[in-house]
Write a protein that holds these residues in place. Structure first.
Motif, mmCIF file in Angstrom:
data_model
loop_
_atom_site.group_PDB
_atom_site.id
_atom_site.type_symbol
_atom_site.label_atom_id
_atom_site.label_comp_id
_atom_site.label_asym_id
_atom_site.label_seq_id
_atom_site.Cartn_x
_atom_site.Cartn_y
_atom_site.Cartn_z
ATOM 1 N N TYR A 55 19.740 33.891 8.211
ATOM 2 C CA TYR A 55 19.299 32.819 7.300
ATOM 3 C C TYR A 55 18.300 33.304 6.267
ATOM 4 O O TYR A 55 17.835 32.530 5.443
ATOM 5 N N ARG A 56 17.941 34.547 6.357
ATOM 6 C CA ARG A 56 17.021 35.169 5.396
ATOM 7 C C ARG A 56 15.700 34.398 5.337
ATOM 8 O O ARG A 56 15.122 34.192 4.274
ATOM 9 N N ARG A 57 15.220 34.013 6.492
ATOM 10 C CA ARG A 57 13.924 33.331 6.542
ATOM 11 C C ARG A 57 12.797 34.353 6.447
ATOM 12 O O ARG A 57 12.946 35.499 6.863
ATOM 13 N N PRO A 58 11.653 33.950 5.893
ATOM 14 C CA PRO A 58 10.528 34.884 5.799
ATOM 15 C C PRO A 58 9.983 35.191 7.197
ATOM 16 O O PRO A 58 9.897 34.295 8.042
ATOM 17 N N ARG A 59 9.651 36.427 7.416
ATOM 18 C CA ARG A 59 9.137 36.821 8.730
ATOM 19 C C ARG A 59 7.922 37.716 8.563
ATOM 20 O O ARG A 59 7.835 38.487 7.603
ATOM 21 N N GLU A 515 18.252 37.706 15.715
ATOM 22 C CA GLU A 515 19.624 37.290 15.428
ATOM 23 C C GLU A 515 19.685 35.870 14.868
ATOM 24 O O GLU A 515 20.779 35.316 14.719
ATOM 25 N N ASP A 516 18.537 35.265 14.611
ATOM 26 C CA ASP A 516 18.481 33.893 14.084
ATOM 27 C C ASP A 516 19.240 32.900 14.955
ATOM 28 O O ASP A 516 20.092 32.146 14.482
ATOM 29 N N LEU A 517 18.931 32.902 16.236
ATOM 30 C CA LEU A 517 19.590 31.967 17.151
ATOM 31 C C LEU A 517 18.591 30.924 17.621
ATOM 32 O O LEU A 517 17.455 31.261 17.973
ATOM 33 N N ARG A 538 27.543 37.904 24.242
ATOM 34 C CA ARG A 538 28.596 38.401 23.352
ATOM 35 C C ARG A 538 29.023 37.367 22.319
ATOM 36 O O ARG A 538 29.318 37.706 21.178
ATOM 37 N N TRP A 539 29.083 36.123 22.732
ATOM 38 C CA TRP A 539 29.520 35.072 21.808
ATOM 39 C C TRP A 539 28.447 34.802 20.761
ATOM 40 O O TRP A 539 28.724 34.616 19.583
ATOM 41 N N SER A 540 27.179 34.794 21.221
ATOM 42 C CA SER A 540 26.097 34.380 20.319
ATOM 43 C C SER A 540 25.344 35.567 19.724
ATOM 44 O O SER A 540 24.601 35.384 18.772
ATOM 45 N N THR A 541 25.513 36.762 20.291
ATOM 46 C CA THR A 541 24.729 37.973 19.977
ATOM 47 C C THR A 541 23.264 37.842 20.407
ATOM 48 O O THR A 541 22.406 38.586 19.944
#
Lengths: 985, 90, 414
Positions: A55-59, A515-517, A538-541
């Motif tokens: 999501y390209r959020r600032p970190r 992984e932005d989950l 595996r499904w969500s990384t």
């Protein structure tokens, strides 16, 4: 820029007297020695370091230990460098943020965040593939969006990293108080100790505390040196493999550590709290805050809110207050604080605090699309069932300290096969360690700071005892009796919150920032059928990012368990694999050794302008001179017309000696060797158990009980192994020694070979009668002790001359000088291939393919018919009876001017593949292209026409011819038959 | 790197060794082709203890080792003569 | 197509994309076909049994989690540039099935045609490449030997300088060579099979097989006994152990095959690169990770443990090919367990036990065979006669010393 540096006693780890400049995103900043790039950025008020994967959020800074992708930066040519692990030193290349399309604080790519609701977990599995072929188009776009840093293929490779092999009795991982105590205890018990610490400075968690919390630390560190303990600081222990083999990586070295026992004092990883916008820059762990204060002297904010599920948040709050930061509120997820918090709370008298309270959401303002760092937080009631209660008004703050408790840093233990059992109060518990591996301190549940030293001392003593007991009886007995082992302190009852997860209807509560989950991603994965932790991953990384799940696994599992209606700690973690953290290819490659072998005469070939070819590990002269075709033609002509000198030192060579030597060779090789007379050579054909041609060469009988056996260059190791294995099974009284490297050898061949050999000087009678074809003699050539085998691989009079390797050059020189008047010329492998092809001689491995029956290679003549046994006989007979499909046969191209077909072109008939060209070359002697091909066994022999399909699809007409094509009756092997026997000198 | 207990040289890194496959009784010289095919290709391939031929390459030392193929631990080693004396059986 | 996502995004709740079915609470007393092994091959076999042959009373038994064995551990390369005509024809059918697999199964398997270059560093290797190319072309497979200029065009990142220990003399170029999302292949087959009535039982371990008069009559599991019509094993890595229950000894040795993956970086490597002499291969995934591997481990082992020397050797060689990759970092390493056969060809089809079928011996090539394996095994089971594409892979070839030599396409060309 804001001055965030605090005065002493804060900042114990930096040298304020010196300033180091560095560049980030094109701007120049400064920091002090002792800073990392990440802390120097923090000191300069830079809060956004990177953009998130999806999501390209600032970190920004979160864990300050290389545990998350937030601090990954591009350092010159090197991508994905954890800025919180990168010491600030002079001369760093320009540093830039990753995964951003503009300035990191204002990344237009942040538009991705708007689409987050359209990008559910596993979204790419659902779409992008219709209609057929669509994925190829979408993938192009997706590929450019993925990835973090950049590698420029044109950038020069990094410098080599040294590989260092270290040996000790006890290797200790973790240079905190526990590891230091363990090292001292092990050393005082007589053990040789290596201590590995990832940070450049020892001290571990104690560095993140006020100096008076560990008054003995400095003295203990000083003692390490006195105790001769080798300290590897700034070296990350990356993997723990079979038999306690430990590897560690620093910027300059790769350490391979072999010890008798290993102590893991690796500590704990702080666990996050999962709530809305928990990824905003300004949200950081308690440990991060305390390290910024005490090590780096950096004020991480001006107004702080603390949300904690263990005592560390309280300690952080106290430290922040001491540093002059306004602590607006301490919120504890628990119903009551732990005992150890009493001191911290006392120091916080004026600070409001609440129990059963959690962060509800972090807020930011002013960033618009790009997002912005933290500006406020809303808290909420929170009970043991993780139910959200009343939500507060926003509390303005620029720092939100979080602590969800801690979980053991179990990675290395897990690499070595330990079991991780989930536990509601401790994250998980490590068990089933291999016998030589020990845990000490907080990684083993002893998290109370004041027990670290005692536990280290206990485990260090045990590990030393165990290591010294394991020294084999033949080893040196050490001085110093093993000292009494102190008692172990107790395990801390509760280190982790069972479920620090706060739901929010608007989502964006990150479980995995790499992984932005978010929470819903985990839950939705379960609904999609991915309810097993490994399937969820595996499904969500989940946990597959650079942080390797150190701060995501536990929360992910708990949310998964809750979704499945299980107790929070019902599910164990997924398999943990090496390395601990990103491991540079360059470090793994070490000095990049690529062994290769050269003949003893290699430098002569180089001087002669030889073009080298690679054959296995060997370099061999392919031809001599700049013009390939001209050189090969001249070399062939020299052998046919005068004399050629070919270096055959690469041949496999074996000595077979002993009373049973002849019997052994008779059982191992397909030919008959018991009746072979002394002084004679025979063709040596070795098969595999399946009756396939494996190797060929010459067996020369030097004495009744002594044979000298040669084989092909490529098979020498395999042949040696097969022979020693066969005799391990048979137990014959024979000794087999590989001597390939011990002898240099040349093939001297051509009608003038005898004259050359005589001119070089030999004590052997070279006359045809006394040294006939296939004779074998030991004597001297040019004064050098030599073995001479009279063989005719290239179809001319000739000898293979084998001499001790260190005499190879002398032999070469003597023959070249002696042959000058006779027109001698060095010849390479290419010429030799043509010469032998004209004779129809097979090259094993080129004209055979590993599944070739001797009959199929035209070598049936070399298989003894009457022997009761030889290796592979049962299969040879069985397959012969079943009928063989192919035979290797000679051919020539009908067009005498045609170029040779590339080897491996197929023979086609009626549109079907029926055979294959195994060798082909233009032969002056034969007036065109000749070759060998596997052809149907039932084809009529010489004269039959067929077609070879060339790579471009055209057909080249050919016909079968009898081999040898050159000198079919072998007259050339003895050009001087009338010569009388000569007298011995 | 894993350590292999060479009966001649003591524990050495596995990279110095070549495993030459299962150690089992060889058929009689005149055994039927089926017996030789079985010997050549069929493998028990157990998940558990197995006897194997190992060669310490630098010293040319051939020995038989019993190894657990699940835990990758060496249980014992024996000299070829002892293996042969036992009829090529454990 | 993207409408599904739009609808999803605008909806208030998660619309489950039911990929994997939950394990039924109990096993039925009897199934027409029992598939032992819930990896890609077993699931594909069940799928084609249901789809092509109408056999839906099928149970897939998986002792762990679905597709958690070698299906989850391979490096997801698809190609058909083999050496034997049998191998080429078989894998070519697989490539064809893979091309439309996402659309057939309704899940994006991310099959990505990137081109596959097998580098040759010696003239012997060049000869093998030529042989493969010619056999491939005979069977209409897109495959050709290319020289350094063409290699430079296809992969400019390669170090093609000649003064190296292993200079690159040429390569076998196979344009259809692809990579895929390996897990999704198995999930897609599971989804398709379960939609057609196949039961998938995770956490169900076969403990023994009951044999009477040369037939399997019952399958005993940790969740009870099942009667069965036909049984197939598709358990790469455990093939010998399961076959033993059926009284069979296989020409198979279980050997670890290791691999590793780097941290993600922006795309820099387009094709799949293999070097047989250097024992390495590499591709870059859609996520930006370099996926890498080498040769199998040198001895038998039933363990997915990792070793350091694997990475050490791999990287020393990888940097010969791509010196700039020295800047990259390994994120994770792992291992699978490969069924190695003497001739590197699989063992498939009928067995001496009448109603027992075998799918094994995949060596390092199981993933790329997944669709064709399911297709051919399903037909073989349904008809009791080997599918023509797998006749050459029969178990009894070894008793006749008749190997199907695929080693020439091996070394590391996974």
């Amino acid at each position: 820029m804001t001055d965030t540096r605090l005065p002493a006693p804060f900042g114990r780890g930096i040298d304020r007297t010196r300033t180091i400049a560095f560049s980030f995103e094109g701007k120049t900043y400064t920091g002090h020695p002792g800073d990392t790039v990440a802390t120097a950025l923090a000191a300069n008020g830079v809060r956004v370091i990177s953009r998130s994967f999806k999501y390209r959020r600032p970190r920004g800074l979160f864990s300050l230990g290389g545990f998350d992708a937030n601090t990954l930066v591009q350092v010159g040519p090197e991508p994905n460098v954890p800025a919180d692990r990168l010491p600030l030193v002079e001369g760093l290349p320009p540093i830039s943020p990753q995964n951003t399309d503009g300035p990191v604080a204002r990344d237009p790519g942040a538009v991705m965040g708007l689409f987050s609701r359209f990008l559910p977990v596993g979204f790419y599995y659902r779409t992008f593939f219709r209609p057929l072929g669509a994925w190829a188009r979408f993938e192009k776009i997706i590929r450019t969006r993925a990835g973090l840093g950049r590698i420029d293929p044109k950038s020069p490779p990094p410098p080599h990293v040294r590989t260092r092999h270290l040996f000790c009795d006890v290797a200790i991982v973790g240079g905190g108080p526990t590891g230091i105590a363990a090292a001292l205890a092990a050393a005082s018990n007589g053990a040789d100790v290596i201590l590995v610490e990832a940070e450049p400075v020892l001290g571990g968690f104690a560095r993140a505390m006020p100096a008076d919390a560990f008054p003995t630390l400095a003295a203990d560190i000083a003692h390490l040196d006195a105790a001769n303990i080798r300290v590897l600081s700034g070296a990350v222990a990356q993997g723990l493999f079979s038999d306690g083999f430990l590897t560690a990586e620093s910027r300059t070295d790769l350490f391979k550590i072999r010890s008798s026992t290993v102590v893991l004092a690796t500590g704990v990883a702080e666990q996050p709290i999962v709530f809305r916008n928990n990824d905003l820059p300004g949200v950081m762990t308690a440990g991060t805050v305390r390290r910024l204060l005490h090590v780096h002297g950096i004020r991480p904010g001006t107004r702080a809110v603390v949300c904690t599920a263990d005592d560390s948040g309280w300690d952080a709050a106290a430290d922040l207050r001491a540093a002059g930061v306004t602590v607006e509120m301490v919120a504890d997820l628990r119903a009551a604080a732990g005992e150890a918090t009493a001191t911290a709370r006392a120091a916080l008298s004026a600070v409001p605090f609440r129990f059963s309270t959690a962060p509800y959401e972090a807020l930011s303002q002013g960033g618009g699309l790009y997002g912005a760092p933290l500006s406020a937080v809303r808290l909420c009631g929170f009970d043991a069932n993780a139910t959200v209660g009343t939500v507060t008004e926003p509390i303005a703050c620029d720092l939100l300290v979080v602590s969800g408790g801690s979980a053991p840093m179990a990675q290395l233990a897990a690499h070595a096969g330990a079991r991780l059992t989930p536990d509601p109060d401790r994250g998980f518990v490590i068990s089933d360690l291999r016998s030589q591996i020990f845990l000490a301190g907080s990684v083993d549940g002893r998290t109370a700071p004041d027990t670290a030293t005692a536990d280290g001392a206990h485990v260090g003593a045990i590990a030393a005892k165990s290591a010294l007991a394991a020294v084999p009886p033949t080893g040196t007995v050490r001085d110093g009796a093993v000292k009494a082992v102190p008692d172990r302190p107790p395990v801390t009852a509760r280190t982790a919150h069972p479920f620090p997860v706060v739901r929010h209807p608007a989502g964006k509560a990150f479980v995995d920032t790499d992984e932005d989950l978010v929470i819903e991603d985990v839950e939705n994965a379960v609904e999609d059928g991915f309810a097993h932790p490994e399937l969820l991953k595996r499904w969500s990384t989940l946990g597959m990012g650079p942080g390797q799940g150190r701060q995501t696994t536990l929360m992910g599992l708990r949310i998964l368990a809750a979704k499945r209606g299980m107790a929070p700690a019902a599910l164990g973690p997924t398999t943990v694999r090496p390395p601990f953290t990103g491991e540079r290819f360059q470090a793994l490659a070490g000095e990049g050794f690529h062994p290769h072998r050269t003949s003893p005469m290699h430098h002569r070939h180089e001087a002669l302008g030889a073009q080298q070819m690679v054959a296995g590990l060997w370099h061999r002269p392919a031809w001599y001179g700049p013009d390939r075709d001209k050189a090969i033609a001249e070399e062939v002509a020299a052998v046919r017309g005068a004399c050629g000198l070919i270096d055959v030192s690469t041949l496999g060579k074996l000595e077979v000696r002993g009373p049973d030597a002849a019997r052994f060779l008779d059982r191992a090789y397909a030919g008959a060797h018991t009746a072979q007379p002394v002084g004679r050579c025979r063709y040596a054909l070795l098969l595999d158990v399946g009756g396939n041609v494996g190797d060929d060469g010459v067996v020369a009988r030097l004495a009744d009980d002594h044979f000298y056996v040669t084989g092909t260059t490529g098979q020498s190791d395999a042949t040696y192994r097969l022979l020693v294995w066969l005799n391990a099974n048979w137990g014959l009284d024979v000794d087999i020694t590989a001597v390939t490297g011990a002898y240099a050898a040349v093939s001297l061949a051509g009608p003038r070979a005898r004259r050359v050999l005589r001119a070089a000087g030999t004590d052997l009678d070279l006359s045809p009668a006394n040294f006939p074809h296939l004779g074998a003699r030991e004597g001297t050539v040019a004064g050098i002790p030599a073995r001479l085998l009279r063989v005719g691989f290239v179809g001319e009079l000739g000898w293979e001359i084998h001499v001790p390797a260190d005499q190879g050059t002398a032999l070469w020189d003597a023959l070249v000088i002696a042959g000058r008047a006779e027109g001698i010329r060095p010849a390479g492998v290419e010429a030799q291939r043509i010469l032998r092809l004209e004779k129809g001689h097979v090259i094993v491995g080129q004209d055979t393919d590993g599944l070739t029956h001797p009959d199929e290679a035209g070598l049936g003549w070399a298989v003894a018919k009457k022997k009761p046994f030889y290796w592979g006989k049962a299969a040879v007979d069985f397959r012969r009876a079943e009928g063989l499909r192919h035979i290797l046969f000679g051919f020539r191209l009908k067009d005498p001017a045609a170029a040779p077909p590339p080897e491996s072109c197929l023979v086609v008939e009626d549109g079907r593949d029926v055979g294959r060209v195994t060798s082909a070359a233009t032969s002056v002697a034969c007036g065109g292209v000749v070759g060998l091909a596997t052809l149907p066994a039932d084809w009529p022999k010489a004269g039959r026409a067929f077609s070879i399909r060339l790579p471009d699809g055209t057909l080249s007409p050919a016909e079968m011819i009898a081999m040898p094509a050159y000198d079919p009756d072998g007259a050339r092997l003895e050009p001087e038959p009338a010569e009388a026997p000569e007298a011995k000198p | 790197m894993k350590l292999i207990p060479c009966p001649l040289n003591g524990p050495r890194p596995v990279g110095e060794f070549a495993c030459l496959g299962p150690a089992k009784p060889m058929p009689a010289d005149d055994a039927a082709p089926e017996a030789w095919a079985d010997f050549a290709y069929a493998e028990d391939n157990p998940a558990g203890p197995i006897l194997e031929w190992w060669l310490h390459v630098p010293s040319g030392t051939m020995f038989v080792a019993e190894r657990d193929t699940v835990t990758d631990t060496m249980i014992r080693t024996l000299w070829p003569a002892d293996f042969r004396a036992a009829g090529g059986r454990p | 197509m993207v409408f599904a996502l739009l609808r999803y995004g605008l909806g208030r709740r998660h619309t489950p994309f039911r990929v994997l079915p939950p394990t039924p609470a109990t096993l039925k007393p009897s199934y027409d076909v029992v598939v032992i092994g819930g990896g890609g091959h077993g699931l594909a076999t069940a799928y084609y049994l249901a789809k092509d042959h109408g056999i839906t009373n099928v149970a897939v038994l998986e002792r762990g989690w679905l597709a958690g064995g070698n299906t989850a551990r391979n490096t997801a390369i698809i190609r058909s540039n083999y050496l034997t005509p049998e191998g080429v024809a078989f894998y070519d059918e697989s490539v064809r099935l893979y091309r439309r697999l996402s659309n057939d199964l309704g899940i994006n398997t991310m099959v990505s045609e990137r081109g596959h270059l097998t580098l040759a560093h010696t003239d012997a290797a060049m000869r093998t490449m030529r042989w493969r190319a010619e056999v491939n072309k005979s069977l209409k497979v897109d495959s050709e030997v290319v020289g350094p200029d063409e290699i430079a065009r296809l992969c400019p990142e390669l170090d093609l300088s000649r003064d190296k220990r292993y200079p690159i003399l040429g390569a076998l170029y196979h344009a259809p060579g692809s990579i895929a999302r390996h897990d999704a292949v198995a999930w897609g087959y599971a989804m398709g099979a379960s939609q057609r009535g196949v039961e998938i039982h995770q956490g169900t371990e076969v403990q023994s097989l009951e044999i009477e008069n040369g037939r399997i009559t019952g399958v005993v599991t940790n969740r009870g006994r099942i009667a069965c019509g036909r049984v197939v094993q598709a358990v790469a890595g455990r093939s010998s152990e399961v076959a033993r229950m059926a009284g069979l000894t296989l020409p198979i040795r279980t050997v670890p095959l290791q691999a590793c993956v780097s941290e993600p970086v922006k795309p820099v490597l387009d094709p799949i690169i293999v070097s047989g002499s250097l024992h390495v291969y590499i591709s870059q995934s859609a996520r930006g990770e370099f996926v890498m591997g080498g040769a199998t481990d040198p001895y038998a082992l039933y363990s997915s443990r990792s070793t350091f020397e694997f990475k050490e050797v791999l990287m020393a060689d990888m940097l010969e090919l791509f010196p700039f990759l020295g800047h990259a970092r390994v994120l994770r390493q792992w291992a699978g367990m490969a069924d190695m056969t003497p001739d590197f060809s699989p063992v498939m089809g009928l067995t001496p036990v009448q109603n027992y079928f075998i799918d094994s011996g995949w060596g390092t090539w199981g993933f790329k065979a997944t669709p064709v394996c399911g297709l051919t095994m399903a037909q073989t089971i349904a008809t009791g006669t080997p599918h023509p594409l797998i006749e050459g892979f029969r178990l009894d070839r070894f008793s006749r010393f008749a190997q199907l030599g695929e080693r020439g396409a091996a070394s590391v060309g996974h």
